[in-house]
Write a protein that holds these residues in place. Structure first.
Motif, PDB file in Angstrom:
ATOM      1  N   HIS A 204      57.742  43.349 115.624  1.00  0.00           N
ATOM      2  CA  HIS A 204      56.590  43.390 116.543  1.00  0.00           C
ATOM      3  C   HIS A 204      55.626  42.277 116.138  1.00  0.00           C
ATOM      4  CE1 HIS A 204      53.849  45.843 119.346  1.00  0.00           C
ATOM      5  NE2 HIS A 204      53.272  44.666 119.139  1.00  0.00           N
TER       6      HIS A 204
ATOM      7  N   HIS B  13      53.831  38.395 117.059  1.00  0.00           N
ATOM      8  CA  HIS B  13      53.309  37.655 118.217  1.00  0.00           C
ATOM      9  C   HIS B  13      53.007  36.236 117.794  1.00  0.00           C
ATOM     10  CE1 HIS B  13      52.899  41.132 120.826  1.00  0.00           C
ATOM     11  NE2 HIS B  13      52.145  41.769 119.951  1.00  0.00           N
TER      12      HIS B  13
ATOM     13  N   GLY C 103      57.036  40.624 120.019  1.00  0.00           N
ATOM     14  CA  GLY C 103      56.924  41.867 120.786  1.00  0.00           C
ATOM     15  C   GLY C 103      56.020  41.677 121.973  1.00  0.00           C
TER      16      GLY C 103
ATOM     17  N   TYR D 176      55.020  39.936 129.236  1.00  0.00           N
ATOM     18  CA  TYR D 176      55.011  41.394 129.423  1.00  0.00           C
ATOM     19  C   TYR D 176      55.406  41.808 130.837  1.00  0.00           C
ATOM     20  CZ  TYR D 176      52.358  41.789 125.071  1.00  0.00           C
ATOM     21  OH  TYR D 176      51.950  41.735 123.762  1.00  0.00           O
TER      22      TYR D 176
ATOM     23  N   LYS E 200      59.486  43.418 126.940  1.00  0.00           N
ATOM     24  CA  LYS E 200      58.475  44.390 126.521  1.00  0.00           C
ATOM     25  C   LYS E 200      57.746  44.928 127.737  1.00  0.00           C
ATOM     26  CE  LYS E 200      54.994  45.766 123.437  1.00  0.00           C
ATOM     27  NZ  LYS E 200      54.168  44.869 122.612  1.00  0.00           N
TER      28      LYS E 200
ATOM     29  N   HIS F 240      54.562  50.990 118.093  1.00  0.00           N
ATOM     30  CA  HIS F 240      53.361  51.643 117.539  1.00  0.00           C
ATOM     31  C   HIS F 240      53.598  53.088 117.112  1.00  0.00           C
ATOM     32  CE1 HIS F 240      51.447  48.056 118.894  1.00  0.00           C
ATOM     33  NE2 HIS F 240      51.581  48.339 120.173  1.00  0.00           N
TER      34      HIS F 240
ATOM     35  N   ASP G 143      52.059  43.373 114.556  1.00  0.00           N
ATOM     36  CA  ASP G 143      51.192  43.304 115.732  1.00  0.00           C
ATOM     37  C   ASP G 143      49.858  42.610 115.454  1.00  0.00           C
ATOM     38  OD1 ASP G 143      50.364  43.524 118.304  1.00  0.00           O
ATOM     39  OD2 ASP G 143      49.915  45.665 118.219  1.00  0.00           O
TER      40      ASP G 143
ATOM     41  N   THR H 140      47.225  41.657 116.726  1.00  0.00           N
ATOM     42  CA  THR H 140      46.317  41.695 117.885  1.00  0.00           C
ATOM     43  C   THR H 140      45.075  42.501 117.504  1.00  0.00           C
ATOM     44  OG1 THR H 140      47.425  43.632 118.816  1.00  0.00           O
ATOM     45  CG2 THR H 140      48.231  41.481 119.517  1.00  0.00           C
TER      46      THR H 140
HETATM   47 ZN   LIG Z   1      51.765  43.893 120.150  1.00  0.00          ZN
END
Ligand SMILES: [Zn+2]
Length: 469
Positions: free
Chosen positions: A98, A100, A132, A163, A198, A244, A367, A369
């Motif tokens: 996951h 980015h 991801g 996405y 995703k 997640h 992740d 983010t």
């Molecule tokens: Zn993410």
């Protein structure tokens, strides 16, 4: 068959892992590059969960692990100067799912930082990763190709398409109208080379079904950070993976309307109250296991939302403005003692542990983010520490971050564990992460396809500027 014959047989079967010719840029980060490399007296943590083996010699030939065994038994080839790694360990290159190539740079905008991120991921020991989701379109695919061609340093990448989502508030994300559009999106990006998909929070069941069918028809996998579709619905539709842990599940929201996201917060309030031993949770776990849905742990991003947690590692590589922005957010988080994450974060750890103990497949990612602070490479190491905090042994955590990811991505014949015949993707660690997981931060060299990269040089090349590119 003798061990030696087995090894030769395996070596004959696998393709050479020999890397491509490297650009001058890539060369500037390499510290070990020879047709044959011998690592001696090293502790081998092989990624399968097996106990560490002490004082091993590993012979790397043309990018593959050609031989491995007790130092003293394995013969060093003529003319090769061994690298003595006494007191040090090797683990497989991390396989994280996951990741980015973008970062929250401000005001609802995600800056495209792939060019620096690929260096940080490699420096942190990540040799294979799946992005991801992407919000830029082409960068994931282009960097994947440039790395494969030897023009850029970085991990092998499974590149996700942009996405798949219904109408949403993100300025860098598409609003799909119907199932036909979902099918077209998957077909278009798969044709361009995307190897993963995703689904996101506002997708409908029909759109998800169309996307799953099109991806599977092409032999590709699809994951989701869901909300409008429950985990159980997605499992029945045939999704391969959910992101997640359980923190995006809306299965337990009592007035949940089909195809509508009740808000991430509404879902999380129900998850915070879940009993890991209760029937509703156990039924969902059973469904995910029966439908062979893997779960991705991204504890790193949730840790940054949780009051009272330590500052995340790696902040110094950020552009000063981004570092300050995160630190301001960190102070606000610390003061927010009513935060749902005070109960939700420990629950996330407990639920992931319960899922694995019941037989579920857990894979790992970071992740980068949220509100920032999840810094590639550094956070991949942190993710392993958090898995241990969740109750996994260090050997289990390393397996989740290596072999489990490789197996999910269908790459386990070549990478994900340390074995004769496999590609020499290895992280040299100055310590023993099989007993002290925090030692994973002490990365000395990262071998990818048998070529040893210098993490300090990779980090120095972007330090203080991550945020610009
Ligand atoms: Zn993410």
């Amino acid at each position: 068959m003798s061990v030696r014959l087995c090894a030769l047989f395996a070596a004959a079967l696998v393709a050479s892992a020999q890397p491509p010719p490297f650009s001058n840029l890539v060369r500037s980060f390499i510290k070990i590059d020879a047709p044959v490399v011998a690592l001696t007296n090293v502790r081998v943590i092989d990624g399968t969960g097996a106990p560490a083996r002490q004082r091993q010699t590993v012979i790397i030939r043309n990018g593959n692990i050609a031989e491995m065994g007790d130092s003293g038994r394995v013969v060093i080839p003529d003319g090769v100067t061994p690298i003595d790694l006494a007191g040090k360990s090797i683990i497989p290159g991390l396989v994280m799912v996951h990741e980015h190539l973008y970062y929250p740079s401000g005001s609802g905008v995600y800056g495209q930082l792939g060019a620096s991120f690929i260096r940080l991921y490699l420096a942190g020991g990540v040799t294979t990763m799946r992005t991801g989701g992407n919000v830029n379109g082409i960068m994931d695919l282009k960097l994947k190709q440039l790395i494969e061609q030897g023009a850029q340093p970085g991990p092998a990448i499974d590149a996700t398409a942009p996405y798949l989502n219904g109408p949403n508030a993100f300025v860098q994300m598409r609003d799909m109208k119907d199932a036909a559009e979902a099918k077209r999106h998957v077909a278009y990006w798969a044709d361009l080379g995307s190897t993963s998909f995703k689904a996101y929070m506002q997708i409908t069941r029909d759109q998800l079904r169309a996307a799953v069918e099109e991806a599977h028809a092409r032999g590709l996998k699809i994951t989701g950070h869901l909300c409008s579709v429950t985990y159980a619905e997605a499992a029945d539709i045939g999704i391969d993976n959910l992101e997640h842990g359980f923190l995006a599940a809306t299965d337990f929201v009592s007035d949940k309307q089909p195809d509508a996201c009740p808000g991430q917060g509404a879902g999380q309030r129900t998850v915070a109250a879940l009993d890991p031993d209760g029937a509703p949770f156990k039924a969902l776990v059973r469904k995910l296991i029966d439908r062979k849905v893997a779960l991705t742990s991204t504890l790193t991003v949730f840790e940054t939302f949780t009051p009272g947690r330590p500052l995340p590692p790696g902040l110094d590589v950020l552009l000063p403005e981004l570092k300050t922005q995160f630190e301001n957010g960190y102070r606000r988080t610390a003061q927010n003692t009513d935060s749902i994450y005070t109960t939700l974060f420990p629950k996330a750890l407990a639920l992931e542990r319960a899922f694995v103990r019941a037989g579920g497949t857990l894979i790992a990612g970071t992740d980068p983010t949220g509100g920032g602070g999840v810094v590639p490479g550094f956070s991949n190491q942190r993710q392993l520490e958090l898995l241990v905090e969740a109750g996994f042994t260090p050997l289990e955590a390393i397996r989740i971050g290596t072999l489990n990811g490789a197996t999910f991505l269908g790459r386990n014949a070549r990478v994900g564990s340390i074995a004769v015949g496999k590609q020499a993707d290895l992280v040299v660690i100055d310590g023993d992460p099989s007993t002290a997981i925090a030692d994973v931060r002490k990365v000395e060299t990262v071998f990818k396809q048998g070529v040893g990269f210098d993490p300090a040089k990779l980090i120095a090349s972007v330090s203080g500027r991550v945020g610009l590119w």
